[in-house]
Write a protein that holds these residues in place. Structure first.
Motif, PDB file in Angstrom:
ATOM      1  N   THR A   1       0.810  -1.214   0.000  1.00 51.18           N
ATOM      2  CA  THR A   1       0.000   0.000   0.000  1.00 51.18           C
ATOM      3  C   THR A   1       0.845   1.266   0.000  1.00 51.18           C
ATOM      4  O   THR A   1       0.521   2.247  -0.673  1.00 51.18           O
ATOM      5  N   ASP A   2       1.959   1.258   0.727  1.00 47.77           N
ATOM      6  CA  ASP A   2       2.745   2.484   0.861  1.00 47.77           C
ATOM      7  C   ASP A   2       3.535   2.830  -0.403  1.00 47.77           C
ATOM      8  O   ASP A   2       4.231   3.845  -0.440  1.00 47.77           O
TER       9      ASP A   2
ATOM     10  N   TYR B   1       2.001   3.234  -3.376  1.00 46.73           N
ATOM     11  CA  TYR B   1       1.060   3.850  -4.296  1.00 46.73           C
ATOM     12  C   TYR B   1       1.003   5.368  -4.104  1.00 46.73           C
ATOM     13  O   TYR B   1       1.524   5.914  -3.134  1.00 46.73           O
ATOM     14  N   MET B   2       0.311   5.998  -5.046  1.00 48.90           N
ATOM     15  CA  MET B   2      -0.057   7.391  -4.867  1.00 48.90           C
ATOM     16  C   MET B   2      -1.452   7.588  -5.460  1.00 48.90           C
ATOM     17  O   MET B   2      -1.927   6.765  -6.264  1.00 48.90           O
ATOM     18  N   THR B   3      -2.117   8.667  -5.069  1.00 47.67           N
ATOM     19  CA  THR B   3      -3.452   8.945  -5.582  1.00 47.67           C
ATOM     20  C   THR B   3      -3.366   9.653  -6.919  1.00 47.67           C
ATOM     21  O   THR B   3      -2.300  10.121  -7.329  1.00 47.67           O
TER      22      THR B   3
ATOM     23  N   TYR C   1       1.139  10.950  -2.042  1.00 50.20           N
ATOM     24  CA  TYR C   1       1.809   9.671  -1.823  1.00 50.20           C
ATOM     25  C   TYR C   1       1.209   8.930  -0.623  1.00 50.20           C
ATOM     26  O   TYR C   1       1.060   9.500   0.460  1.00 50.20           O
ATOM     27  N   CYS C   2       0.901   7.658  -0.835  1.00 47.17           N
ATOM     28  CA  CYS C   2       0.200   6.882   0.192  1.00 47.17           C
ATOM     29  C   CYS C   2       1.058   6.643   1.431  1.00 47.17           C
ATOM     30  O   CYS C   2       0.516   6.462   2.526  1.00 47.17           O
TER      31      CYS C   2
ATOM     32  N   CYS D   1       0.174   8.972   4.206  1.00 43.31           N
ATOM     33  CA  CYS D   1      -1.218   9.027   4.666  1.00 43.31           C
ATOM     34  C   CYS D   1      -1.405   8.283   5.982  1.00 43.31           C
ATOM     35  O   CYS D   1      -0.880   7.180   6.161  1.00 43.31           O
TER      36      CYS D   1
ATOM     37  N   ASN E   1      -2.882   4.579   5.750  1.00 46.23           N
ATOM     38  CA  ASN E   1      -2.291   3.595   4.844  1.00 46.23           C
ATOM     39  C   ASN E   1      -2.282   2.166   5.384  1.00 46.23           C
ATOM     40  O   ASN E   1      -2.288   1.214   4.618  1.00 46.23           O
TER      41      ASN E   1
ATOM     42  N   CYS F   1      -5.810   0.590   4.568  1.00 47.98           N
ATOM     43  CA  CYS F   1      -6.238   0.518   3.168  1.00 47.98           C
ATOM     44  C   CYS F   1      -5.944  -0.847   2.564  1.00 47.98           C
ATOM     45  O   CYS F   1      -4.921  -1.456   2.862  1.00 47.98           O
TER      46      CYS F   1
ATOM     47  N   ILE G   1      -5.570  -2.016  -1.173  1.00 45.18           N
ATOM     48  CA  ILE G   1      -5.527  -1.554  -2.556  1.00 45.18           C
ATOM     49  C   ILE G   1      -5.260  -2.726  -3.481  1.00 45.18           C
ATOM     50  O   ILE G   1      -4.283  -3.453  -3.313  1.00 45.18           O
TER      51      ILE G   1
ATOM     52  N   CYS H   1      -9.695   6.379  -2.741  1.00 41.89           N
ATOM     53  CA  CYS H   1      -9.043   6.855  -1.530  1.00 41.89           C
ATOM     54  C   CYS H   1     -10.084   7.361  -0.535  1.00 41.89           C
ATOM     55  O   CYS H   1     -10.018   7.072   0.668  1.00 41.89           O
TER      56      CYS H   1
END
Length: 266
Positions: free
Chosen positions: A207-208, A210-212, A217-218, A221, A224, A227, A229, A249
């Motif tokens: 998860t970390d 990824y970005m939206t 940047y996840c 967040c 995270n 989530c 994904i 998101c």
């Protein structure tokens, strides 16, 4: 996984003998509206048949589209009343969900939470996966190939049906070889390939990483670790394995906050 149409007693006896998991793809009252067929009665009868085979691990998976998300709470509550032990649901990944439709989703999810609070004293098991307590002790990674495999009509083996669908839509390509586990006619090499490469593929989809779609940047967040994904859903929505649509998101954050409130008050 099946929509329930091919199920007969011989099939159920086989699953029961081997203590197999059986997931029914069913969208509740939304499915009746989409297909204009009385499917609730048929599925209800079929579920009662399946429940008479105690060794089958039964679950339901539902997907709600933007036009029919208002049927979510009614559908999920019906599944709870049918005593389905495991109920999973998600939103249509190609729905392009706007604020108005997400508000409807929030309202419908709140109705499910209220029903669970009113009908669960804390001693019984919560059947809706979203509302189960989850340990956020590690970052989520895609587990395609670890607990499921998909075989397409050509005998090719994939870790997940979503990757199979994506690469068929895009006619294969260089990237497809990284997710194709080989062909069913060459089982020895498949087992060797999965052992050597499957875990590394899963770890890459953390998860970390990824970005939206608006370039947030996840890894920065606060949500995270809660989530989940799906890389295949991401690429189908944004044309990139590493970009999460902004609406997804918002849904993840909404789910987290509502679940946190549910367990705090329950």
């Amino acid at each position: 996984s099946t929509n329930g149409i091919p199920i007969n007693d011989d099939f159920l006896e086989f699953l029961n003998l081997h203590r197999a998991a059986l997931q029914i793809s069913f969208d509740g009252y939304a499915q009746e509206k989409q297909r204009m067929q009385p499917t609730i009665r048929y599925i209800s009868q079929m579920i009662e048949r399946i429940k008479s085979y105690p060794e089958i691990i039964l679950s339901i998976n539902s997907v709600f589209t933007k036009p029919h998300v208002s049927e979510l709470s009614k559908s999920i509550i019906k599944m709870i009343e049918l005593e389905i032990p495991e109920i999973e649901f998600c939103l249509d990944i190609l729905g392009n969900w706007d604020e108005e439709s997400l508000d409807i989703y929030r309202y419908e999810l709140g109705k499910v939470a209220s029903y669970l609070k009113a009908n669960n004293d804390g001693s019984s098991r919560i059947p809706v996966s979203l509302f189960k307590r989850k340990k956020a002790d590690r970052m989520f990674c895609c587990n395609q190939g670890e607990n499921s495999l998909t075989i397409d009509t050509d005998g090719n083996i994939w870790g997940c049906y979503r990757f199979c669908d994506y690469f068929k839509l895009n006619r294969g390509g260089q990237d497809s070889r990284a997710f194709n586990f080989g062909n069913i006619l060459n089982l020895d090499n498949i087992i060797e390939w999965i052992d050597q490469n499957g875990i590394e593929i899963n770890r890459s989809f953390r998860t970390d990483r990824y970005m939206t779609s608006d370039h947030q940047y996840c890894f920065k967040c606060e949500y995270n670790r809660s989530c989940r994904i799906c890389p295949a859903n991401s690429v189908l929505s944004t044309s990139s394995f590493w970009v999460v649509p902004e609406w997804q998101c918002k849904v993840n954050q909404l789910n987290h906050d509502l679940c946190h409130s549910f367990h705090r008050d329950h």
